[in-house]
Design a protein around this motif. Structure first.
Motif, mmCIF file in Angstrom:
data_model
loop_
_atom_site.group_PDB
_atom_site.id
_atom_site.type_symbol
_atom_site.label_atom_id
_atom_site.label_comp_id
_atom_site.label_asym_id
_atom_site.label_seq_id
_atom_site.Cartn_x
_atom_site.Cartn_y
_atom_site.Cartn_z
ATOM 1 N N LEU A 78 0.869 -1.174 0.000
ATOM 2 C CA LEU A 78 0.000 0.000 0.000
ATOM 3 C C LEU A 78 0.903 1.220 0.000
ATOM 4 O O LEU A 78 1.875 1.274 0.763
ATOM 5 C CB LEU A 78 -0.887 -0.009 1.251
ATOM 6 C CG LEU A 78 -1.873 1.136 1.421
ATOM 7 C CD1 LEU A 78 -2.911 1.127 0.302
ATOM 8 C CD2 LEU A 78 -2.579 1.029 2.771
ATOM 9 N N GLY A 79 0.609 2.179 -0.837
ATOM 10 C CA GLY A 79 1.433 3.381 -0.936
ATOM 11 C C GLY A 79 1.551 4.122 0.381
ATOM 12 O O GLY A 79 0.706 3.989 1.271
ATOM 13 N N SER A 80 2.605 4.899 0.508
ATOM 14 C CA SER A 80 2.798 5.674 1.735
ATOM 15 C C SER A 80 1.636 6.634 1.917
ATOM 16 O O SER A 80 1.074 7.135 0.956
ATOM 17 C CB SER A 80 4.124 6.433 1.682
ATOM 18 O OG SER A 80 4.104 7.358 0.623
ATOM 19 N N GLY A 81 1.255 6.842 3.131
ATOM 20 C CA GLY A 81 0.109 7.693 3.417
ATOM 21 C C GLY A 81 -1.147 6.882 3.680
ATOM 22 O O GLY A 81 -2.070 7.355 4.317
ATOM 23 N N GLY A 82 -1.203 5.646 3.182
ATOM 24 C CA GLY A 82 -2.319 4.752 3.464
ATOM 25 C C GLY A 82 -3.662 5.248 2.970
ATOM 26 O O GLY A 82 -3.755 6.006 2.013
ATOM 27 N N LEU A 83 -4.703 4.793 3.653
ATOM 28 C CA LEU A 83 -6.080 5.102 3.293
ATOM 29 C C LEU A 83 -6.603 6.255 4.130
ATOM 30 O O LEU A 83 -6.435 6.253 5.355
ATOM 31 C CB LEU A 83 -6.979 3.880 3.529
ATOM 32 C CG LEU A 83 -6.585 2.596 2.809
ATOM 33 C CD1 LEU A 83 -7.473 1.443 3.266
ATOM 34 C CD2 LEU A 83 -6.671 2.780 1.311
ATOM 35 N N GLN A 84 -7.238 7.211 3.494
ATOM 36 C CA GLN A 84 -7.853 8.308 4.244
ATOM 37 C C GLN A 84 -9.028 7.762 5.032
ATOM 38 O O GLN A 84 -9.686 6.812 4.614
ATOM 39 C CB GLN A 84 -8.317 9.419 3.304
ATOM 40 C CG GLN A 84 -7.190 10.158 2.652
ATOM 41 C CD GLN A 84 -7.675 11.311 1.778
ATOM 42 O OE1 GLN A 84 -8.855 11.481 1.529
ATOM 43 N NE2 GLN A 84 -6.731 12.097 1.300
ATOM 44 N N ASN A 85 -9.295 8.373 6.178
ATOM 45 C CA ASN A 85 -10.442 7.929 6.963
ATOM 46 C C ASN A 85 -11.320 9.107 7.353
ATOM 47 O O ASN A 85 -11.723 9.259 8.486
ATOM 48 C CB ASN A 85 -10.014 7.104 8.170
ATOM 49 C CG ASN A 85 -8.988 7.786 9.041
ATOM 50 O OD1 ASN A 85 -8.643 8.934 8.822
ATOM 51 N ND2 ASN A 85 -8.496 7.090 10.044
#
Length: 180
Positions: A101-108
């Motif tokens: 998974l790209g850096s920064g991940g999933l927004q929540n």
């Protein structure tokens, strides 16, 4: 030709790809976020032109894109691809396809979304904590309280409505969803 017909049949198998499980929120640091893709088609899905897009619900813009071909050329029928941080990927069985998974991940935020695209065509979409234009099927799902994640129940089930297709249950990255 026979080769062209085979390529066309393999391409049609990408229509069986679904976002099967998502965990974007954990208690404390969000360091175990993941997205699981399942191939529900009866044939291997070519991944060459398929991407996972992460969509900001505030402005509808894509803030991250992962080409699924980075994990392999095809996803076999009934197989799963888990997109997650390295720590989580290392804990998966060797039989599960994986990619970082790209850096920064999933927004929540409220709302945000994910969608699978083949070229410019949306194959599947999942929005959470509300609806996101161009990335919601039916009605968006509720919020994740940090305990568990959103899974299709039953596993791979797709009626085209995020709110009814997904339930907040125990996470099972790379394995069959544990539905009530």
């Amino acid at each position: 030709s026979e080769t062209d017909a085979g390529a066309q049949a393999a391409d049609s198998c990408s229509h069986g790809l679904v976002i099967n499980e998502v965990d974007y929120e954990q208690t404390g640091a969000d360091d175990a976020e993941f997205v699981e893709i399942l191939n529900t088609a009866g044939c291997a899905a070519k991944l060459a032109n398929v991407s996972l897009e992460l969509v900001n619900g505030g402005d509808g813009k894509v803030y991250g894109r992962s080409a699924l071909s980075m994990a392999g050329e095809t996803l076999p029928s009934g197989s799963r691809l888990v997109i997650a941080p390295a720590k989580l990927l290392a804990a998966l069985p060797d039989t599960v396809m994986r990619m970082a998974l790209g850096s920064g991940g999933l927004q929540n935020g409220a709302p945000d979304a994910l969608r699978l695209v083949e070229g410019k065509r949306v194959i599947d979409a999942f929005s959470y904590e509300g609806e996101v234009v161009g990335a919601t099927e039916g009605t968006g799902s509720a919020a994740d309280d940090g305990e568990g994640g959103f899974s299709r129940c039953p596993d791979g089930f797709d009626q085209g409505n995020n709110e009814s297709d997904f339930q907040l249950v125990k996470v099972t990255p790379g394995a069959v969803n544990e539905c009530p």
